[in-house]
Design a protein around this motif. Structure first.
Motif, PDB file in Angstrom:
ATOM      1  N   UNK A   8      19.823  -4.823   1.202  1.00 33.62           N
ATOM      2  CA  UNK A   8      20.143  -5.200   2.071  1.00 33.62           C
ATOM      3  C   UNK A   8      20.025  -4.697   4.100  1.00 33.62           C
ATOM      4  N   UNK A   9      19.600  -5.596   5.261  1.00 33.80           N
ATOM      5  CA  UNK A   9      19.472  -5.026   6.670  1.00 33.80           C
ATOM      6  C   UNK A   9      17.669  -5.698   5.982  1.00 33.80           C
ATOM      7  N   UNK A  10      16.846  -5.926   5.510  1.00 28.47           N
ATOM      8  CA  UNK A  10      15.340  -6.401   5.132  1.00 28.47           C
ATOM      9  C   UNK A  10      15.485  -7.383   6.266  1.00 28.47           C
ATOM     10  N   UNK A  11      14.156  -6.900   6.773  1.00 23.02           N
ATOM     11  CA  UNK A  11      13.246  -7.704   8.302  1.00 23.02           C
ATOM     12  C   UNK A  11      12.012  -7.469   7.709  1.00 23.02           C
ATOM     13  N   UNK A  12      10.831  -8.966   7.582  1.00 22.93           N
ATOM     14  CA  UNK A  12      10.072  -9.215   7.674  1.00 22.93           C
ATOM     15  C   UNK A  12       9.311  -7.744   7.553  1.00 22.93           C
ATOM     16  N   UNK A  13       8.951  -6.922   8.154  1.00 25.48           N
ATOM     17  CA  UNK A  13       8.321  -6.331   9.045  1.00 25.48           C
ATOM     18  C   UNK A  13       8.064  -4.507   7.442  1.00 25.48           C
ATOM     19  N   UNK A  14       9.403  -5.108   7.120  1.00 29.22           N
ATOM     20  CA  UNK A  14       9.750  -3.749   5.481  1.00 29.22           C
ATOM     21  C   UNK A  14       8.111  -3.770   5.215  1.00 29.22           C
ATOM     22  N   UNK A  15       7.590  -5.271   4.501  1.00 27.31           N
ATOM     23  CA  UNK A  15       7.225  -5.300   3.287  1.00 27.31           C
ATOM     24  C   UNK A  15       6.026  -5.450   4.206  1.00 27.31           C
ATOM     25  N   UNK A  16       4.575  -4.431   3.950  1.00 28.88           N
ATOM     26  CA  UNK A  16       3.347  -4.984   4.443  1.00 28.88           C
ATOM     27  C   UNK A  16       2.067  -4.788   3.556  1.00 28.88           C
ATOM     28  N   UNK A  17       1.260  -5.721   3.610  1.00 28.35           N
ATOM     29  CA  UNK A  17       0.002  -5.903   3.105  1.00 28.35           C
ATOM     30  C   UNK A  17      -1.540  -5.361   3.693  1.00 28.35           C
ATOM     31  N   UNK A  18      -2.574  -4.941   3.136  1.00 28.89           N
ATOM     32  CA  UNK A  18      -3.526  -5.039   2.978  1.00 28.89           C
ATOM     33  C   UNK A  18      -4.485  -6.723   2.652  1.00 28.89           C
ATOM     34  N   UNK A  19      -4.600  -7.686   2.510  1.00 24.42           N
ATOM     35  CA  UNK A  19      -5.511  -8.335   2.293  1.00 24.42           C
ATOM     36  C   UNK A  19      -7.191  -8.109   2.215  1.00 24.42           C
ATOM     37  N   UNK A  20      -8.159  -8.512   1.435  1.00 19.41           N
ATOM     38  CA  UNK A  20      -9.550  -8.055   1.038  1.00 19.41           C
ATOM     39  C   UNK A  20     -10.230  -9.462   2.241  1.00 19.41           C
ATOM     40  N   UNK A  21     -11.180  -9.485   1.977  1.00 22.38           N
ATOM     41  CA  UNK A  21     -12.096 -10.939   2.913  1.00 22.38           C
ATOM     42  C   UNK A  21     -11.675 -12.316   1.684  1.00 22.38           C
ATOM     43  N   UNK A  56      -8.766 -12.739   0.878  1.00 21.48           N
ATOM     44  CA  UNK A  56      -7.275 -13.181   1.546  1.00 21.48           C
ATOM     45  C   UNK A  56      -5.898 -12.430   0.377  1.00 21.48           C
ATOM     46  N   UNK A  57      -7.189 -12.000  -0.789  1.00 22.64           N
ATOM     47  CA  UNK A  57      -6.510 -11.307  -2.095  1.00 22.64           C
ATOM     48  C   UNK A  57      -5.558  -9.737  -1.712  1.00 22.64           C
ATOM     49  N   UNK A  58      -4.000  -9.966  -2.308  1.00 21.40           N
ATOM     50  CA  UNK A  58      -3.217  -8.785  -1.774  1.00 21.40           C
ATOM     51  C   UNK A  58      -4.216  -7.491  -2.735  1.00 21.40           C
TER      52      UNK A  58
END
Length: 305
Positions: free
Chosen positions: A206-219, A221-223
């Protein structure tokens, strides 16, 4: 006591029954009262319970029990996996054998599930810790609550050339699940959490917003790195998950993700930042290197059943 999955005899004047989703608020109130009494602060939120109970594979009534004084919930216990559980007793109701009864219920539930051990987390030195020790529970591992001191700034960490840190999109969710589960299963002895269950505890919280889940991708585009961060209790930027793909470690990715997580939490109203880790991960040094300090110590106590 009809419907309780395993035997539980409450003290005179109290009753027991399995819990349902609408009991989540009452569970939080009991847990919050226990936390405030034992640690001087409250970290539990209703969203934590609803996220866990919202897993498609989880049957709330089959895995929980509540102890009631009339209509008031005064204690609860649950089994969250074959060998993992949690419990809380309102401080006003301690000394009546409720905690011991709940421990017995959890042991019986673990045996029914085919497990040979059951354990739960408690603050080190707390009444719950002393009770479990007296009941023969041993320490499986230690865990630490870490905080970034008020006003402290973490020096920026640069990502490798070609790498990007951003909000996750729905198209990233399965890759996020894979990176997180692969990392956590390196040291956690449990079954892989199903994707739908993982989504329920993260994007379904509850309360999830897109900024709560963050990723680093390589050159390409893979997570390769994932963090889950949110503002807990209106003031603390809490990093619930941080994971880097195994072949990408040692490149500063995790440190860069932490810097980002704390910064984005501050941008959304956090005044402090924190996270939990335990002795199985070997990550304590990482967090201390970015300036975090141990705020509290917990232990996971378990017993063979």
């Amino acid at each position: 006591m009809c419907g309780v999955p395993a035997p539980l005899t409450p003290p005179d004047g109290l009753s027991v029954r399995p819990l349902v989703l609408t009991d989540a608020r009452a569970v939080v109130e009991v847990m919050a009262a226990q936390e405030a009494h034992d640690t001087g602060e409250v970290s539990i939120e209703e969203a934590d319970i609803l996220g866990d109970w919202g897993r498609p594979s989880y049957d709330v009534s089959a895995g929980t029990v509540g102890v009631f004084d009339g209509e008031r919930l005064v204690a609860y216990a649950e089994i969250m996996g074959a060998d993992r559980g949690d419990a809380a007793v309102h401080p006003d109701y301690r000394g009546r054998g409720i905690g011991t009864a709940l421990a017995g219920w959890m042991q019986a539930m673990a045996r029914e599930a085919g497990s040979h051990v059951i354990g739960m987390p408690v603050p080190q030195g707390s009444p719950g810790d002393r009770l479990l020790e007296a009941l023969g529970y041993h320490v499986r591992w230690q865990s630490w609550v870490l905080r970034l001191p008020a006003g402290a700034e973490i020096a920026p960490r640069e990502l490798p050339a070609g790498y990007t840190l951003r909000e996750a999109t729905p198209a990233d969710h399965e890759a996020c699940w894979t990176v997180v589960e692969d990392a956590f299963l390196e040291w956690s002895k449990r079954d892989r959490m199903p994707l739908d269950d993982w989504l329920a505890t993260v994007v379904g919280r509850p309360g999830f917003e897109p900024w709560n889940l963050r990723v680093v991708t390589d050159a390409g585009g893979a997570v390769v790195g994932v963090t889950q961060v949110f503002v807990a209790n209106g003031e603390e930027g809490y990093v619930n998950k941080v994971a880097t793909r195994r072949d990408q470690r040692g490149r500063g990715i995790a440190q860069a993700m932490l810097v980002d997580a704390f910064a984005v939490a501050r941008a959304h109203g956090a005044t402090t930042s924190g996270l939990d880790t335990d002795s199985r991960t070997g990550a304590l040094g990482l967090y201390e290197r970015v300036g975090m300090v141990v705020h509290a110590t917990w232990v996971n106590r378990a017993i063979d059943v």
